[in-house]
Motif scaffolding. Sequence first.
Motif, PDB file in Angstrom:
ATOM      1  N   HIS A  79       9.652 -55.078   4.997  1.00 59.28           N
ATOM      2  CA  HIS A  79       8.388 -54.759   5.655  1.00 59.28           C
ATOM      3  C   HIS A  79       8.614 -53.949   6.926  1.00 59.28           C
ATOM      4  CE1 HIS A  79       4.339 -55.279   7.281  1.00 59.28           C
ATOM      5  NE2 HIS A  79       4.874 -55.773   8.384  1.00 59.28           N
ATOM      6  N   HIS A 106       0.859 -48.149  -0.656  1.00 57.88           N
ATOM      7  CA  HIS A 106       1.116 -49.164   0.363  1.00 57.88           C
ATOM      8  C   HIS A 106      -0.159 -49.683   1.016  1.00 57.88           C
ATOM      9  CE1 HIS A 106       5.432 -48.913   0.100  1.00 57.88           C
ATOM     10  NE2 HIS A 106       5.379 -47.598   0.193  1.00 57.88           N
ATOM     11  N   ASP A 107      -1.197 -48.872   1.044  1.00 60.22           N
ATOM     12  CA  ASP A 107      -2.439 -49.351   1.654  1.00 60.22           C
ATOM     13  C   ASP A 107      -3.028 -50.513   0.862  1.00 60.22           C
ATOM     14  OD1 ASP A 107      -2.340 -47.567   3.764  1.00 60.22           O
ATOM     15  OD2 ASP A 107      -3.441 -46.015   2.673  1.00 60.22           O
ATOM     16  N   TRP A 110      -0.330 -53.729   0.849  1.00 61.78           N
ATOM     17  CA  TRP A 110       0.275 -54.061   2.141  1.00 61.78           C
ATOM     18  C   TRP A 110       0.537 -55.549   2.305  1.00 61.78           C
ATOM     19  CZ3 TRP A 110       2.720 -51.155   5.427  1.00 61.78           C
ATOM     20  CH2 TRP A 110       2.982 -51.622   6.723  1.00 61.78           C
TER      21      TRP A 110
END
Length: 200
Positions: A79, A106-107, A110
């Motif tokens: 991360h 990734h959005d 997340w």
Amino acid sequence: MDTNSTSPPPPASAPGFVPGRPPAWDVAIFLAGDELQTALITLERNRRTFAWKCWGVDADGLRLRLGPSAITLGGLLKHLALCEERAFQAGLAGADLLPEFRGIDHDSTWESWAWDSAQQDDPEALRDLWVRAVHRSRESVAGALAASGLDTTAEGGMSLRRRFSDTIEEYARHTGHADLLREAVDGATGEGPPAEFPVP
């Protein structure tokens, strides 16, 4: 992790800042440095403490979870490597992410991707991924500082000053998680690494 290799001299606007190595400082700079020196020192201290919490931990230790939380030391390595890449590669330098992070939304992932995917990763691969991301961040930051200083902005309008603040905040939060996880792994505690701990 080679901390003895020679590197080119740092740009004058980023004193002591060399890609692949931490900025050098002394007690006077630590106590009363300018804005740039204070930001660099604070970020590097957080990076080094986080690294210390994750070093020497085997696969089972990196996968250990506490209670219902999905957070693990291995997931934190992944991360925070991604946070470094998004802040200082994609966000600051306009560069591609490391291959390990490409092709992923990734959005939308997340909250889960780093924790889930790290469960299958080799411990040394996770540590190496984080170190490579940190070294790339140092290189990008050194270039930005040489060009425009802390007021450097990239697409989206976020200054390097703001990126430093956000990244320090990210490390401060997750080093607290790492404190608890490392203690659960082998009982190790402590606020900061010993003097002989190498800087990634």
